[in-house]
Design a protein around this motif. Structure first.
Motif, PDB file in Angstrom:
ATOM      1  N   MET A  94      18.372   7.878  -5.266  1.00 18.16           N
ATOM      2  CA  MET A  94      17.780   6.527  -5.184  1.00 18.16           C
ATOM      3  C   MET A  94      16.360   6.665  -5.981  1.00 18.16           C
ATOM      4  N   HIS A  95      16.118   7.820  -6.568  1.00 13.10           N
ATOM      5  CA  HIS A  95      14.648   8.312  -7.110  1.00 13.10           C
ATOM      6  C   HIS A  95      14.208   7.595  -8.464  1.00 13.10           C
ATOM      7  N   TRP A  96      15.036   7.122  -9.160  1.00 14.12           N
ATOM      8  CA  TRP A  96      14.845   6.703 -10.603  1.00 14.12           C
ATOM      9  C   TRP A  96      14.419   5.377 -10.680  1.00 14.12           C
ATOM     10  N   SER A  97      12.900   5.306 -11.183  1.00 10.54           N
ATOM     11  CA  SER A  97      12.511   4.021 -11.352  1.00 10.54           C
ATOM     12  C   SER A  97      12.509   3.382 -12.862  1.00 10.54           C
ATOM     13  N   ALA A  98      12.137   2.273 -13.369  1.00 11.48           N
ATOM     14  CA  ALA A  98      12.155   1.956 -14.699  1.00 11.48           C
ATOM     15  C   ALA A  98      11.181   2.845 -15.534  1.00 11.48           C
ATOM     16  N   GLN A  99      10.257   3.470 -14.938  1.00  7.01           N
ATOM     17  CA  GLN A  99       9.363   4.311 -15.511  1.00  7.01           C
ATOM     18  C   GLN A  99       9.881   5.699 -16.011  1.00  7.01           C
ATOM     19  N   TYR A 100      11.195   6.146 -15.393  1.00  9.42           N
ATOM     20  CA  TYR A 100      11.746   7.144 -15.720  1.00  9.42           C
ATOM     21  C   TYR A 100      13.112   7.106 -16.326  1.00  9.42           C
ATOM     22  N   ALA A 101      13.817   5.784 -16.156  1.00  4.08           N
ATOM     23  CA  ALA A 101      15.295   5.736 -16.696  1.00  4.08           C
ATOM     24  C   ALA A 101      15.440   4.118 -16.759  1.00  4.08           C
ATOM     25  N   VAL A 102      15.923   3.691 -18.033  1.00  5.22           N
ATOM     26  CA  VAL A 102      16.148   2.316 -18.410  1.00  5.22           C
ATOM     27  C   VAL A 102      17.444   2.058 -17.513  1.00  5.22           C
ATOM     28  N   LYS A 103      17.396   1.007 -16.927  1.00  5.57           N
ATOM     29  CA  LYS A 103      18.846   0.444 -16.152  1.00  5.57           C
ATOM     30  C   LYS A 103      19.126   1.882 -15.259  1.00  5.57           C
ATOM     31  N   GLY A 104      18.193   2.463 -14.723  1.00  2.00           N
ATOM     32  CA  GLY A 104      18.842   3.804 -13.798  1.00  2.00           C
ATOM     33  C   GLY A 104      18.264   3.426 -12.196  1.00  2.00           C
ATOM     34  N   ARG A 105      17.859   2.209 -11.821  1.00  2.00           N
ATOM     35  CA  ARG A 105      17.266   2.078 -10.631  1.00  2.00           C
ATOM     36  C   ARG A 105      18.844   1.805  -9.672  1.00  2.00           C
ATOM     37  N   ALA A 106      19.129   2.536  -8.838  1.00  4.19           N
ATOM     38  CA  ALA A 106      20.153   2.524  -7.982  1.00  4.19           C
ATOM     39  C   ALA A 106      20.134   1.454  -7.042  1.00  4.19           C
ATOM     40  N   ASP A 107      18.915   1.251  -6.444  1.00  3.66           N
ATOM     41  CA  ASP A 107      18.694   0.097  -5.196  1.00  3.66           C
ATOM     42  C   ASP A 107      18.874  -1.072  -5.840  1.00  3.66           C
ATOM     43  N   ALA A 108      19.021  -1.316  -7.158  1.00  2.00           N
ATOM     44  CA  ALA A 108      19.291  -2.855  -7.420  1.00  2.00           C
ATOM     45  C   ALA A 108      20.733  -2.920  -7.187  1.00  2.00           C
ATOM     46  N   VAL A 109      21.554  -2.090  -6.915  1.00  3.56           N
ATOM     47  CA  VAL A 109      22.739  -2.370  -6.653  1.00  3.56           C
ATOM     48  C   VAL A 109      23.069  -2.407  -5.339  1.00  3.56           C
ATOM     49  N   VAL A 110      22.199  -2.033  -4.317  1.00  2.00           N
ATOM     50  CA  VAL A 110      22.456  -1.708  -2.927  1.00  2.00           C
ATOM     51  C   VAL A 110      22.596  -2.920  -2.110  1.00  2.00           C
ATOM     52  N   ASN A 111      23.492  -3.006  -1.155  1.00  2.00           N
ATOM     53  CA  ASN A 111      23.760  -4.049  -0.148  1.00  2.00           C
ATOM     54  C   ASN A 111      22.658  -4.351   0.540  1.00  2.00           C
TER      55      ASN A 111
ATOM     56  N   MET B 102       0.821  -1.147   0.099  1.00  2.00           N
ATOM     57  CA  MET B 102      -0.014   0.029  -0.068  1.00  2.00           C
ATOM     58  C   MET B 102       0.972   1.187  -0.174  1.00  2.00           C
ATOM     59  N   SER B 103       0.754   1.927  -0.953  1.00  2.00           N
ATOM     60  CA  SER B 103       1.075   3.524  -1.182  1.00  2.00           C
ATOM     61  C   SER B 103       2.678   3.373  -1.166  1.00  2.00           C
ATOM     62  N   THR B 104       3.481   2.529  -1.572  1.00  2.00           N
ATOM     63  CA  THR B 104       4.910   2.434  -1.766  1.00  2.00           C
ATOM     64  C   THR B 104       5.297   1.638  -2.918  1.00  2.00           C
ATOM     65  N   ASN B 105       6.596   1.710  -3.343  1.00  2.00           N
ATOM     66  CA  ASN B 105       7.258   0.990  -4.587  1.00  2.00           C
ATOM     67  C   ASN B 105       8.378   0.167  -4.316  1.00  2.00           C
ATOM     68  N   PRO B 106       8.154  -0.819  -3.616  1.00  2.35           N
ATOM     69  CA  PRO B 106       9.313  -1.698  -3.213  1.00  2.35           C
ATOM     70  C   PRO B 106      10.190  -2.166  -4.122  1.00  2.35           C
ATOM     71  N   ALA B 107       9.821  -2.364  -5.461  1.00  7.65           N
ATOM     72  CA  ALA B 107      10.280  -2.978  -6.460  1.00  7.65           C
ATOM     73  C   ALA B 107      11.457  -2.035  -7.100  1.00  7.65           C
ATOM     74  N   VAL B 108      11.405  -0.966  -6.511  1.00 10.73           N
ATOM     75  CA  VAL B 108      12.527   0.409  -6.702  1.00 10.73           C
ATOM     76  C   VAL B 108      13.403   0.620  -5.562  1.00 10.73           C
ATOM     77  N   SER B 109      12.580   0.680  -4.491  1.00 10.56           N
ATOM     78  CA  SER B 109      13.010   1.153  -3.093  1.00 10.56           C
ATOM     79  C   SER B 109      13.732   0.171  -2.174  1.00 10.56           C
ATOM     80  N   LEU B 110      13.704  -0.790  -2.142  1.00  6.87           N
ATOM     81  CA  LEU B 110      14.289  -1.772  -1.345  1.00  6.87           C
ATOM     82  C   LEU B 110      15.702  -2.043  -2.188  1.00  6.87           C
ATOM     83  N   PRO B 111      16.578  -2.564  -0.970  1.00  6.70           N
ATOM     84  CA  PRO B 111      17.823  -2.963  -1.538  1.00  6.70           C
ATOM     85  C   PRO B 111      17.812  -4.384  -2.227  1.00  6.70           C
TER      86      PRO B 111
END
Length: 891
Positions: free
Chosen positions: A663-680, A398-407
């Protein structure tokens, strides 16, 4: 002008934890006019760039306006039955612990309360957590260890009354701009006030710093333990306070002494000894000291220990519970604190109760909830790892986007894709998380919501609707209650409005409390709907006598069993993962000035996309030289968990060996731009908060045979097909930054594919330089333009963007169009520096050249810096670079 039905409504900003009051009114075209509320005690009329642009985010473009089931438009009955049937089946086959709920600090308190009551109390699953776990969990755990409760002692006035303000891991200028402006104004009025910034990066917050300590990432405990040891040796101990109101000092100071001397601390933190001494002396000599800490402290595998190391120093000196003193945790989200009040974290129950048997019994009796859980569930990172393992088979987000924001975000997205039932309550139709959902429930957005939020100083404010609910959207609490009814729990969820939910929340806070728990707002019980609607901001506790509590712990009484505050012995530890030859740099992630979380709201406001247009990687120039990176080029940032691409920004305010990415960019705003895909995905063992500030990475140039950009009057049906793109909205156009690996000889073919329109083109190709330029004009208006080639051949975007505001291109503009530069005598304002007023760098530089050599003079001449002030540090840097030589000493 407003239409005759317009009414100005007092509401609250939906962004950061400052909790600014907003005056909002609906305009005739269903847009909104937004102003700061001069009577709200959080902001007194100030707004940051994001808050000021709220009116540009309330349109229905991209909104989710009806339920969707398995990718097809549906109706509410079908969607709710699908959710209820799925939950019922999974619970019957696998038990309630196969079900989870994941919420957000952007939910209203009333929605939050209902979600926790339903899932923890009636469904009976402990797996209920929130994205506040990613921001504030270490502060919560540190508070509870020291105070026996999740209590923020002070208030914003303490930041202004302090004579020493220590900002630890906080870029206040960008992340909490209104508070930054309050502090800056207080410092200007009090020449004795000092500010120390503790941050590996030199951020814009350092503009007001008397001392900046760019410590090595992860070494905070060494620094604060060193301070504790120094205070004890220097005799700066409040022995009366220590003996009457604290416990555990001996073990804490013994641990601190093992850290060694000032030279040892300086060596561990990689700081000059003189700077460490200066900080210790400032803290020692200044009675009125506030230590404000944020994500740079919390987001760590040792975040809780860092929090307690800070609190220890305040307990030793008795600097807590009095004006201008205390540790101060500044929250990241608008209702992170409200979510904690209702039990939004997996390791707590509602009303600041835990899983002690007496608390479980108390909540069970109050709710009449026989299925109430008796122990904590999975915290956020563990929760989604359990989804990946197939242990959790249904999750309502609810009201969040974990596919972008989680490590380790790629793994999260993959886990959701394979999960049996994913329900997403969302205002926007297309997010990275909605793309992997089975059921989408259309939610109200800010401007339509009705309820309360609690800011970082414990102040409860109303968020009131001023726009009608569009389409088939519903409040989140209504969706939750409807599912509860279908599961057989309807009698416990028979609310007719948010006021009834709030009243139940109020009564639970006071139930069998009698001052034993910090959170008590029983003085607000029994409000009729009209009183709830009219409720002014209130600061908890609001006990039975109905008075607010601006500051806690003034009486030296805490919420531990002994009634004493606890010192905690904290041992310094290196981060869980450390750089190595394969991943030699440390990635630190965070926010930019004008965007918020995953941009589902701020991405709609054109002016908020002008300062930072695309994902970037901030690198020290020497590291860039070592790793072959160039300003403006693309870089690939990779870790053992994933990779992303970002534009290189050279910045000597970075520590060597460290890089920063937003950490803001998602696949909706940048291809391959999701910084949290890298995060520990390592977490603090006590708080469960992830290590967003310390991920070992490798950074290398990302090969591209061409770079480019495209401006279009209308958004295309689909994003470009090329190796790299980043999307942003302009005022009357959309913008793509581009790069590709195609053969430069094929640029015209690539261009036609990008523009997808083969008529009315003006184009120019220079094969020798590998460049291609094209423009599309219809009825004298510019409809689109595309520039491609080597990076150094690309012109600025700002003059070209201004042409989309013209009804008809002039002959001079048409002739200059493919050069990308304005004709002689035409202005080019340059890249945007001040988002609030849309003032460009060239305009500011011209103003400086004209004699404005102080930020206030620049503001007076061209408005830049005259609203939220977040751009003032950048203006100051422009003054230092461009002021006439004769005046630079003054500037």
């Amino acid at each position: 002008m407003h239409d005759q039905h317009s009414q100005t409504i007092r509401t609250t900003c939906p962004y950061c934890g400052v909790g600014c009051g907003v005056l909002a009114s609906r305009d005739a075209d269903n847009t909104a006019t937004i102003q700061g509320d001069p009577e709200h005690p959080a902001n007194y009329g100030r707004l940051c760039s994001k808050g000021a642009a709220l009116g540009e985010t309330v349109d229905l473009d991209g909104r989710l306006l009806h339920p969707v089931v398995h990718g097809e438009r549906s109706d509410w009955d079908t969607a709710l039955e699908t959710v209820a049937d799925g939950l019922r089946r999974i619970i019957a086959e696998h038990g309630p612990e196969a079900v989870a709920f994941y919420g957000s600090g952007q939910m209203l308190t009333e929605d939050y309360y209902v979600s926790n009551k339903l899932f923890k109390g009636f469904i009976g699953t402990p797996h209920v957590d929130t994205n506040s776990r990613l921001c504030m969990a270490s502060a919560v755990t540190g508070h509870k260890r020291a105070f026996g409760s999740d209590t923020l002692p002070g208030n914003y006035a303490d930041l202004e009354e302090a004579e020493l303000l220590v900002l630890a891991g906080s870029n206040l200028a960008w992340c909490h701009p209104v508070l930054y402006q309050r502090v800056k104004a207080a410092k200007a009025e009090n020449p004795d006030m000092r500010v120390v910034v503790i941050d590996p990066r030199r951020t814009d917050t350092c503009e007001i710093a008397d001392l900046h300590l760019p410590l090595a990432p992860g070494t905070d405990v060494w620094l604060w333990n060193g301070l504790l040891n120094h205070l004890a040796r220097d005799g700066q101990v409040d022995y009366v306070f220590l003996e009457q109101h604290t416990e555990g000092f001996g073990q804490a100071i013994e641990m601190a002494r093992s850290g060694g001397s000032v030279p040892d601390v300086a060596a561990q933190c990689d700081l000059p000894e003189g700077d460490v001494v200066q900080f210790f002396r400032l803290f020692t000599r200044t009675e009125k000291t506030v230590s404000l800490f944020s994500q740079g402290v919390n987001q760590s595998s040792a975040g809780t220990d860092k929090v307690n190391a800070i609190i220890n120093c305040h307990l030793l000196t008795g600097r807590i519970g009095r004006p201008g003193t205390g540790p101060f945790s500044i929250t990241g989200q608008p209702n992170a604190m409200g979510g904690r009040e209702v039990g939004g974290l997996a390791n707590q129950l509602a009303a600041h109760m835990d899983f002690a048997p007496e608390d479980v019994d108390r909540v069970r009796r109050f709710w009449d909830a026989p299925n109430l859980v008796t122990g904590p569930g999975d915290k956020a990172v563990d929760l989604f790892q359990a989804v990946a393992r197939g242990e959790i088979k249904a999750v309502w987000i609810m009201s969040t986007n974990p596919a972008v924001s989680l490590p380790d975000a790629d793994r999260v997205r993959d886990a959701l894709r394979e999960c049996e039932l994913v329900v997403v309550s969302e205002a926007m139709a297309h997010t990275d998380t909605t793309e992997v959902a089975d059921v989408l429930l259309p939610a109200l957005a800010w401007g339509e919501k009705d309820g309360t939020v609690t800011n970082s100083e414990r102040r409860i404010s109303r968020q009131r609707p001023f726009l009608p609910a569009p389409g088939e959207t519903r409040a989140d609490w209504q969706a939750l209650c409807a599912v509860a009814g279908r599961l057989g729990f309807g009698d416990a969820f028979a609310y007719s409005g948010p006021d009834q939910i709030f009243d139940e929340h109020v009564r639970l806070s006071a139930f069998e409390n009698n001052g034993r728990r910090d959170f008590d707002i029983g003085g607000l019980a029994g409000m009729a709907r009209a009183a709830y609607d009219a409720m002014a901001p209130r600061q908890w506790p609001v006990r039975a006598d109905g008075t607010d509590t601006p500051r806690l712990f003034a009486d030296g009484r805490y919420f531990t069993e002994s009634g004493r505050a606890r010192f905690l012995p904290v041992e310094p530890h290196a981060p869980v993962h450390r750089p190595d030859p394969q991943f030699p740099l440390v990635l630190n992630t965070g926010r930019v000035r004008d965007h918020w979380h995953t941009m589902t709201r701020t991405g709609k406001a054109a002016r908020l996309s002008t300062h930072a247009v695309e994902p970037f990687v901030q690198v020290h120039p020497e590291d860039a030289r070592v790793f072959g990176l160039e300003q403006g080029g693309l870089a690939r940032v990779g870790s053992q968990w994933g990779h992303f691409l970002g534009r290189v920004v050279l910045d000597d305010g970075q520590r060597r060996g460290n890089v920063f990415a937003p950490m803001h960019w998602s696949a909706q705003y940048a291809v391959k731009g999701r910084a949290d895909a890298v995060v520990n995905p390592a977490t603090d063992p006590l708080s469960g908060e992830p290590e967003y500030k310390h991920t070992p990475v490798a950074v290398a140039p990302a090969h591209a045979t061409w770079h480019g950009f495209m401006l279009l009057r209308e958004r295309p049906a689909e994003h470009p097909h090329c190796a790299w793109w980043a999307f942003a909205r302009g005022g009357s156009f959309v913008r793509y930054e581009l790069a590709g690996n195609d053969d430069p000889d094929a640029l015209p073919t690539v261009a036609r594919d990008l523009l997808r329109n083969g008529s009315d083109w003006v184009e120019f190709e220079d094969p020798a330089r590998g460049t291609y330029r094209a423009a599309w004009i219809a009825e004298g208006r510019l409809m689109g333009c595309l520039f491609m080639g080597p990076l150094e051949t690309l012109p600025g975007r700002h003059w070209l963007a201004s042409l989309f505001d013209e009804a008809t291109l002039s002959s001079a503009d048409r002739m200059a169009l493919l050069s990308g530069r304005p004709p002689a005598g035409a202005p080019d304002v340059g890249r945007t520096v001040c988002s609030c007023f849309g003032i460009g760098e060239n305009t500011i530089v011209d103003t400086i050249a004209g004699g404005a050599i102080e930020p206030a003079a620049v503001t007076a001449a061209c408005q830049a810096g005259g609203n939220c002030g977040s751009c003032v540090p950048e203006i100051q840097n422009l003054i230092l670079r461009h002021a006439p030589a004769a005046n630079r000493r003054t500037a």
